[in-house]
Design an enzyme around this catalytic site. Structure first.
Site, short mmCIF file in Angstrom:
data_model
loop_
_atom_site.label_atom_id
_atom_site.label_comp_id
_atom_site.label_asym_id
_atom_site.label_seq_id
_atom_site.Cartn_x
_atom_site.Cartn_y
_atom_site.Cartn_z
N CYS A 30 14.36 47.66 35.81
CA CYS A 30 13.34 46.84 35.69
C CYS A 30 13.77 45.87 34.62
O CYS A 30 14.39 46.33 33.67
CB CYS A 30 11.97 47.75 35.14
N THR A 31 13.56 44.67 34.71
CA THR A 31 13.82 43.40 33.79
C THR A 31 13.12 43.82 32.47
O THR A 31 13.74 43.21 31.54
CB THR A 31 13.72 42.21 34.37
N CYS A 55 12.80 40.10 38.64
CA CYS A 55 11.91 41.13 38.61
C CYS A 55 12.48 42.07 39.95
O CYS A 55 12.41 41.69 41.05
CB CYS A 55 10.35 40.78 39.17
N ASN A 56 12.79 43.15 39.66
CA ASN A 56 13.04 44.19 40.74
C ASN A 56 11.95 44.67 41.57
O ASN A 56 12.24 44.80 42.81
CB ASN A 56 13.56 45.53 40.08
N THR A 57 10.66 44.58 40.86
CA THR A 57 9.60 45.20 41.97
C THR A 57 9.29 44.01 42.93
O THR A 57 8.96 44.17 44.20
CB THR A 57 8.19 45.38 40.83
N TYR A 85 3.20 44.45 38.07
CA TYR A 85 3.28 44.37 39.50
C TYR A 85 3.49 45.68 40.16
O TYR A 85 2.91 46.00 41.16
CB TYR A 85 4.54 43.42 39.95
N GLY A 86 4.21 46.57 39.37
CA GLY A 86 4.43 48.08 39.80
C GLY A 86 3.44 48.77 40.27
O GLY A 86 3.83 49.71 40.94
N ASP A 96 8.98 36.28 36.99
CA ASP A 96 8.89 37.56 36.67
C ASP A 96 7.30 38.00 36.80
O ASP A 96 6.52 36.94 36.38
CB ASP A 96 9.47 38.05 35.41
N1 DGL Z 1 10.14 43.22 35.19
C1 DGL Z 1 9.50 43.68 36.45
C2 DGL Z 1 10.62 44.59 37.22
O1 DGL Z 1 11.70 44.21 37.03
C3 DGL Z 1 8.28 44.67 36.19
C4 DGL Z 1 7.36 44.82 37.27
C5 DGL Z 1 6.14 45.16 36.60
O2 DGL Z 1 5.49 44.17 36.40
O3 DGL Z 1 5.48 46.18 37.07
O4 DGL Z 1 10.29 45.76 38.07
#
Ligand code: DGL
Length: 273
Positions: free
Chosen positions: A194-195, A84-86, A53-54, A21
């Site tokens: 988002c996780t 991680c969804n992103t 990451y978003g 992640d």
């Molecule tokens: N846990 C990430 C997700 O599921 C967070 C993304 C990020 O770092 O912005 O999107």
């Protein structure tokens, strides 16, 4: 042509599973994986030095995903979970083209939410990167047609969770601000896209009330991983409890404390500089 980078023997049942992640959020998924597959050794990488990451470009996210996946593959992982969804939205297609091992990703649970909703109005809390991705647009196209979908990008929330601020005034204020538009539209079901967000689920529940259903995909992803490993006969036959190794490149002094508090017990943590 498949890549050069791949585990030497990805059918080895005793090899660990890699979970990655942008930071500590994927620990919410790791918990489901460990609960379902307690005998599978797991290596979790928190790329916290590069979180969030978003708000990064798709290309930057891909490069980070490749760097983390290369590290995990060098540890001979037999499967990878992009918790991680992103990162999934930005990079999973390229990762699957580059690596020759099962790669399981995450996506906001629009489909289950559309089924669960009674009034046909669902809310999605996620990063701006996830909400602006082509994958999310495709998800809405497939499953969001017969419902109203209210989306809300939660700028700054991942950073709060990375700092371990699960219950501070600032975190509460951000959540109130981000849940308000969903409630104003009448959403009866909210997707945690988002996780990181399952770690503030209780706060979200306090804000939106008991009548709103909250949906998180961690358990479904763990099941999907189990299914994939079983299909490939690569489930670990051991009956011994497995080791869980955490790796973080966070520069923050309190990083170990945050990991242990989210994991809920003492953890074996390797710090990378
Ligand atoms: N846990 C990430 C997700 O599921 C967070 C993304 C990020 O770092 O912005 O999107």
């Amino acid at each position: 042509m498949k890549p050069v980078l791949m585990p030497k023997n990805n059918t080895m049942t005793k090899n660990p599973i890699g979970v990655m992640d942008s930071g500590v959020g994927g620990i919410s998924v790791l918990k489901h994986i460990h609960a379902l597959l307690p005998n599978e050794p797991l290596i979790y990488v928190a790329d916290s030095a590069h979180a969030p990451y978003g708000n990064k470009s798709q290309e930057e996210i891909k490069q980070r995903c490749f760097a983390v996946a290369d590290f995990l593959i060098a540890q001979q992982v037999k499967a990878l979970v992009v918790a991680c969804n992103t990162a999934t939205a930005a990079a999973i297609a390229d990762m699957r083209a580059r690596y020759d091992l099962p790669i399981i990703g995450m996506e906001p649970a629009v489909k289950p939410a559309a089924t669960a909703s009674k009034n046909g109005i669902i809310g999605v809390l996620a990063t701006v990167g996830t909400l602006q991705s082509a994958q999310f647009a495709a998800l809405l196209e497939s499953y969001g047609r017969n419902v109203e979908v209210v989306t809300q990008g939660c700028i700054g929330l991942v950073e709060c969770i990375e700092r371990g601020e699960l219950d501070t005034e600032h975190t509460k204020q951000l959540l109130q601000q981000y849940c308000a538009p969903l409630l104003a539209e009448g959403a009866d079901t909210i997707v945690l896209g988002c996780t990181h967000y399952p770690f503030v689920r209780e706060l979200i529940e306090q804000i939106v009330g008991k009548s709103v259903t909250i949906i998180d995909t961690g358990a479904a992803v763990a099941k999907q991983l189990q299914h994939k490993l079983s299909e490939q006969s690569s489930l670990n036959p051991s009956t011994e409890p497995a080791t869980i190794q955490f790796v973080t490149n966070s520069p923050h002094i309190q990083a170990n404390k945050v990991i242990e508090s989210l994991w809920g017990r003492p953890a074996k943590i390797q710090r990378l500089t």
